[in-house]
Write a protein that holds these residues in place. Structure first.
Motif, PDB file in Angstrom:
ATOM      1  N   ILE A  12     -30.356  30.034  18.292  1.00 22.40           N
ATOM      2  CA  ILE A  12     -28.676  29.758  19.372  1.00 22.40           C
ATOM      3  C   ILE A  12     -27.597  31.048  18.141  1.00 22.40           C
ATOM      4  N   ASN A  13     -27.492  32.094  18.367  1.00 22.64           N
ATOM      5  CA  ASN A  13     -26.177  32.475  17.854  1.00 22.64           C
ATOM      6  C   ASN A  13     -24.765  31.959  18.390  1.00 22.64           C
ATOM      7  N   ALA A  14     -24.676  30.377  17.964  1.00 22.15           N
ATOM      8  CA  ALA A  14     -23.477  29.662  17.746  1.00 22.15           C
ATOM      9  C   ALA A  14     -23.968  28.696  17.404  1.00 22.15           C
ATOM     10  N   THR A  15     -22.374  27.899  17.426  1.00 19.11           N
ATOM     11  CA  THR A  15     -22.440  26.655  16.233  1.00 19.11           C
ATOM     12  C   THR A  15     -22.749  25.043  16.872  1.00 19.11           C
ATOM     13  N   PRO A  16     -23.860  24.314  16.031  1.00 18.60           N
ATOM     14  CA  PRO A  16     -24.389  23.770  16.549  1.00 18.60           C
ATOM     15  C   PRO A  16     -22.963  22.235  17.806  1.00 18.60           C
ATOM     16  N   GLN A  17     -21.613  22.062  16.963  1.00 18.70           N
ATOM     17  CA  GLN A  17     -20.744  22.218  18.719  1.00 18.70           C
ATOM     18  C   GLN A  17     -20.577  22.931  19.532  1.00 18.70           C
ATOM     19  N   THR A  18     -20.894  23.856  19.916  1.00 17.69           N
ATOM     20  CA  THR A  18     -21.436  25.112  20.796  1.00 17.69           C
ATOM     21  C   THR A  18     -22.305  24.812  21.377  1.00 17.69           C
ATOM     22  N   VAL A  19     -22.877  24.425  20.955  1.00 21.71           N
ATOM     23  CA  VAL A  19     -24.351  24.704  22.055  1.00 21.71           C
ATOM     24  C   VAL A  19     -24.601  23.157  22.763  1.00 21.71           C
ATOM     25  N   TRP A  20     -24.278  21.744  21.648  1.00 20.43           N
ATOM     26  CA  TRP A  20     -23.905  20.676  22.090  1.00 20.43           C
ATOM     27  C   TRP A  20     -22.772  20.183  22.831  1.00 20.43           C
ATOM     28  N   GLN A  21     -21.705  21.203  22.987  1.00 15.96           N
ATOM     29  CA  GLN A  21     -20.269  21.669  24.461  1.00 15.96           C
ATOM     30  C   GLN A  21     -21.472  21.733  25.935  1.00 15.96           C
ATOM     31  N   VAL A  22     -21.984  22.257  25.799  1.00 14.18           N
ATOM     32  CA  VAL A  22     -23.250  22.846  26.521  1.00 14.18           C
ATOM     33  C   VAL A  22     -24.230  22.253  27.283  1.00 14.18           C
ATOM     34  N   LEU A  23     -25.054  21.669  25.947  1.00 13.10           N
ATOM     35  CA  LEU A  23     -25.861  20.544  26.183  1.00 13.10           C
ATOM     36  C   LEU A  23     -25.596  19.421  26.731  1.00 13.10           C
ATOM     37  N   SER A  24     -24.391  18.755  26.495  1.00 13.56           N
ATOM     38  CA  SER A  24     -24.226  17.427  27.183  1.00 13.56           C
ATOM     39  C   SER A  24     -23.500  17.232  27.683  1.00 13.56           C
ATOM     40  N   ASN A  25     -23.246  18.443  28.445  1.00 11.24           N
ATOM     41  CA  ASN A  25     -22.062  19.049  29.903  1.00 11.24           C
ATOM     42  C   ASN A  25     -22.908  18.517  31.276  1.00 11.24           C
ATOM     43  N   PHE A  26     -23.664  17.173  31.286  1.00 10.80           N
ATOM     44  CA  PHE A  26     -24.445  17.415  32.098  1.00 10.80           C
ATOM     45  C   PHE A  26     -24.176  16.999  33.922  1.00 10.80           C
ATOM     46  N   PRO A  27     -22.282  17.128  34.143  1.00  8.98           N
ATOM     47  CA  PRO A  27     -22.143  17.371  35.560  1.00  8.98           C
ATOM     48  C   PRO A  27     -22.341  19.394  36.156  1.00  8.98           C
ATOM     49  N   GLU A  28     -23.204  19.832  34.746  1.00  8.66           N
ATOM     50  CA  GLU A  28     -22.541  21.288  35.704  1.00  8.66           C
ATOM     51  C   GLU A  28     -24.126  21.964  34.930  1.00  8.66           C
TER      52      GLU A  28
END
Length: 147
Positions: A12-28
């Protein structure tokens, strides 16, 4: 006792912080995730959460919840030893502004052989589809953050 392991990974061409932001946003998840339709509960180690994935709803116990790095849980079908699964999401920092996302699951139990064909096809494909969507959203979010 039968065993089966599924391992997938995507760059993924994104930082771990950005990937985490998407991955851990469970309501979405219901809005983007083709495999895991919903996640309910607080990810606290030792606590149970409610997950709807692959057409099944189950309540696994959280084993690891390490920000920007790893989410791991273990679940069972009805009773331990029948059909158990230990699921892993791992974000690896490639140290160049990109990440590798790994999604894996280890299945154990008396019924694993019965479900082997479904695991090899539908479940593996579900992992890959989720990985691809996570990549797309993370890279889109990363592009917006850079601008």
């Amino acid at each position: 006792m039968a065993q089966k392991e599924i391992k997938t990974a995507i760059h993924i061409n994104a930082t771990p912080q950005t990937v985490w932001q998407v991955l851990s946003n469970f309501p979405e998840y219901a809005n983007w995730n083709p495999f895991i339709k919903s996640v309910e509960g607080d990810f606290i180690e030792g606590q149970k959460v409610k997950i709807n994935a692959g057409g099944m709803t189950f309540k696994p116990k959280v084993l690891v919840f390490e920000q920007h790095k790893e989410i791991r849980w273990i679940g069972k079908l009805i009773v331990k030893g029948l059909f158990d699964g230990e699921h892993l999401f791992e974000i690896i920092d490639n140290k160049d502004g990109t990440s590798t996302f790994k999604q894996e699951e280890k299945f154990n139990g008396l019924l694993v052989g019965l479900f082997k064909k479904k695991l090899d096809s539908e479940t593996t494909e579900g992992f890959k589809e989720m990985n691809q969507k996570l990549k797309e959203l993370s890279e889109k979010l990363n592009t917006v953050a850079i601008q």
